[in-house]
Motif scaffolding. Structure first.
Motif, PDB file in Angstrom:
ATOM      1  N   ARG A 145      41.987  33.135  33.739  1.00  0.00           N
ATOM      2  CA  ARG A 145      42.917  34.051  34.389  1.00  0.00           C
ATOM      3  C   ARG A 145      42.761  33.969  35.895  1.00  0.00           C
ATOM      4  O   ARG A 145      41.647  34.014  36.427  1.00  0.00           O
ATOM      5  N   ALA A 146      43.887  33.853  36.580  1.00  0.00           N
ATOM      6  CA  ALA A 146      43.860  33.694  38.036  1.00  0.00           C
ATOM      7  C   ALA A 146      43.559  35.022  38.717  1.00  0.00           C
ATOM      8  O   ALA A 146      43.952  36.094  38.232  1.00  0.00           O
ATOM      9  N   ASN A 147      42.854  34.936  39.863  1.00  0.00           N
ATOM     10  CA  ASN A 147      42.597  36.140  40.658  1.00  0.00           C
ATOM     11  C   ASN A 147      43.795  36.473  41.522  1.00  0.00           C
ATOM     12  O   ASN A 147      44.846  35.808  41.451  1.00  0.00           O
ATOM     13  N   GLU A 148      43.692  37.500  42.349  1.00  0.00           N
ATOM     14  CA  GLU A 148      44.851  37.960  43.131  1.00  0.00           C
ATOM     15  C   GLU A 148      45.298  36.923  44.144  1.00  0.00           C
ATOM     16  O   GLU A 148      46.497  36.707  44.358  1.00  0.00           O
ATOM     17  N   GLU A 150      44.867  33.579  44.052  1.00  0.00           N
ATOM     18  CA  GLU A 150      45.498  32.452  43.359  1.00  0.00           C
ATOM     19  C   GLU A 150      46.851  32.850  42.778  1.00  0.00           C
ATOM     20  O   GLU A 150      47.791  32.042  42.754  1.00  0.00           O
ATOM     21  N   ARG A 151      46.971  34.096  42.324  1.00  0.00           N
ATOM     22  CA  ARG A 151      48.245  34.554  41.784  1.00  0.00           C
ATOM     23  C   ARG A 151      49.320  34.592  42.860  1.00  0.00           C
ATOM     24  O   ARG A 151      50.452  34.162  42.640  1.00  0.00           O
ATOM     25  N   ASP A 152      48.973  35.110  44.060  1.00  0.00           N
ATOM     26  CA  ASP A 152      49.961  35.170  45.158  1.00  0.00           C
ATOM     27  C   ASP A 152      50.393  33.772  45.588  1.00  0.00           C
ATOM     28  O   ASP A 152      51.585  33.519  45.834  1.00  0.00           O
ATOM     29  N   ILE A 155      52.721  32.379  42.896  1.00  0.00           N
ATOM     30  CA  ILE A 155      54.051  33.012  42.922  1.00  0.00           C
ATOM     31  C   ILE A 155      54.868  32.471  44.073  1.00  0.00           C
ATOM     32  O   ILE A 155      56.077  32.197  43.934  1.00  0.00           O
ATOM     33  N   ALA A 201      51.538  31.584  37.052  1.00  0.00           N
ATOM     34  CA  ALA A 201      51.058  32.592  37.992  1.00  0.00           C
ATOM     35  C   ALA A 201      50.000  33.497  37.378  1.00  0.00           C
ATOM     36  O   ALA A 201      49.353  34.257  38.096  1.00  0.00           O
ATOM     37  N   ILE A 202      49.810  33.449  36.079  1.00  0.00           N
ATOM     38  CA  ILE A 202      48.835  34.312  35.403  1.00  0.00           C
ATOM     39  C   ILE A 202      47.561  33.536  35.091  1.00  0.00           C
ATOM     40  O   ILE A 202      46.455  34.066  35.237  1.00  0.00           O
ATOM     41  N   TYR A 203      47.710  32.283  34.661  1.00  0.00           N
ATOM     42  CA  TYR A 203      46.566  31.461  34.314  1.00  0.00           C
ATOM     43  C   TYR A 203      46.501  30.266  35.260  1.00  0.00           C
ATOM     44  O   TYR A 203      47.522  29.803  35.786  1.00  0.00           O
ATOM     45  N   THR A 204      45.303  29.773  35.473  1.00  0.00           N
ATOM     46  CA  THR A 204      45.101  28.609  36.331  1.00  0.00           C
ATOM     47  C   THR A 204      44.040  27.721  35.708  1.00  0.00           C
ATOM     48  O   THR A 204      43.334  28.120  34.768  1.00  0.00           O
TER      49      THR A 204
END
Length: 431
Positions: A145-148, A150-152, A155, A201-204
């Motif tokens: 699960r990506a952190n904040e 990595e998520r930004d 996106i 955007a949720i997983y990496t």
């Protein structure tokens, strides 16, 4: 003597006279002025094409469907193999461009294939994407699960990709009209929404191939369906499995029985009696259909229902629902036969039922046979010595099966043990 006899004798005498030869006979006078079929001029099945029309057809065929020249053949040899090129040439030689012009027709439906399409690429409208498995992903297949942060970043990258699809030539800049500005804001909002819902955007993962597989529809277990044609007729005729029209009678029956649809589907029904009835009213004779139906689960439940309506289908549904609502438990000895011999009289009809040993089968008339099979009885015999009205036979059999005297009840009434009652009640013959 009959008048026809001299006439028959005269005709038989005339038929014995030898006929003159066709050469000596004179031509007969026709009854119609129309020329006989053999003398008519045959009309062609297809209209004849004139020379000038044929020249125009050849010119149109050469213009719309020209032959391959040397440069096109060399380009085809770079893309296709020799066997494929030979197949293309054979197909081109078999098709006459003139026939395409005269008999062919351009398709205008949404699923038409363009003439220049070589079918090398997958069309998202007419084709399904090839399914891929986890073996097609190169490298490791570990996700987290990506952190904040990595998520930004994901996106923003996915939103830029979505905007690039909406504006291939670049996002318009400078002074925009109110309509263009509104369209741009809606496109940016849609791109951000799709990016936030994208699984990338949720997983990496450290493997870029694994991250790309998250958004690849070919790795999906359930591929999306082909898009449907949106028009009024398609919307009216489209029916999904969960949008089936529910019968109000069935809904009330489920509420009355406290069942669900799965239990209702286990019930089997069969219509045994169908005949027409007439009701005399001040408006005249009104004809309707009468139905007598039995229903059961094959495991100790049996019901009889009646229905009558002007519409045949409505009357049949009424009888089926009534039979299911009237189902009663049928006592069965060893789950295969009845408890002793039964006799029931309904009207002028008398029905006698006899219990039988294992393996005897159902040796009864067809109405009692169907009722015994739906009730779950396997060994039974019956006699109908009196009147054999179908409705009375069915009702008498149903009441006889439902009102059996059980050994437990007899034992409690006589104050004896169950073993003694069974021995006396069956006369020492216990199957």
């Amino acid at each position: 003597m009959s008048v026809c006899r001299p006439t028959r004798c005269l005709f038989s005498w005339l038929s014995s006279i030898p006929k003159p030869s066709s050469s000596a006979s004179h031509p007969r006078r026709p009854f119609s002025s129309t020329t006989v079929r053999s003398g008519r001029k045959r009309r062609p099945h297809y209209p004849s094409i004139k020379a000038e029309d044929l020249a125009l057809l050849n010119q149109a065929a050469e213009t719309n469907y020209p032959k391959y020249d040397t440069s096109e053949t060399s380009l085809l040899s770079k893309r296709y193999t020799k066997s494929q090129i030979a197949a293309i040439k054979a197909a081109e030689a078999a098709l006459d461009p003139k026939d395409i012009i005269t008999q062919g027709q351009r398709r205008t439906d949404p699923w038409q294939l363009p003439y220049e399409d070589d079918l090398a690429e997958v069309d998202p409208v007419t084709d399904h994407a090839d399914k891929l498995s986890h073996r097609d992903i190169k490298g490791p297949k570990n996700f987290r699960r990506a952190n904040e942060v990595e998520r930004d970043e994901a996106i923003a990258q996915i939103a830029n990709e979505n905007l690039a699809k909406l504006y291939p030539s670049g996002v318009p800049d400078g002074k925009l009209s109110p309509k263009e500005q509104q369209h741009l804001e809606e496109a940016m909002q849609a791109a951000l929404t799709q990016a936030a819902l994208d699984p990338r955007a949720i997983y990496t993962s450290d493997n870029p191939h694994a991250v790309a597989a998250l958004a690849d529809p070919r790795h999906s277990v359930v591929l999306p369906d082909l898009p449907r044609i949106e028009n009024r007729m398609a919307r009216q005729t489209r029916r999904l499995s969960n949008e089936e029209q529910e019968d109000p009678r069935e809904r009330r029956l489920l509420q009355y029985m406290d069942w669900d649809k799965k239990e209702l589907r286990k019930i089997r029904s069969k219509t045994l009696v169908v005949h027409g009835v007439t009701n005399q009213t001040r408006m005249g004779k009104i004809r309707s259909m009468y139905y007598l139906t039995i229903a059961g689960n094959g495991d100790g439940l049996l019901g009889v229902g009646e229905g009558k309506s002007v519409e045949p289908e409505e009357g049949r549904k009424q009888s089926v629902m009534s039979a299911i609502r009237n189902m009663r438990p049928i006592p069965r000895y060893e789950n295969r036969t009845i408890f002793g011999d039964l006799e029931k009289k309904f009207g002028a009809t008398r029905v006698k039922l006899y219990s039988r040993p294992p393996g005897f089968g159902l040796r009864t008339q067809h109405l009692i046979f169907e009722m015994a099979r739906l009730a779950g009885l396997q060994d039974l015999s019956a006699r109908v010595p009196g009147a054999r009205n179908k409705m009375n036979v069915i009702k008498a059999t149903w009441e006889a099966l439902c009102n059996q005297k059980l050994p437990d009840e007899i034992a409690r009434g006589r104050g004896k043990k169950l073993v003694d009652v069974r021995k006396v009640y069956y006369g020492g013959s216990v199957h």
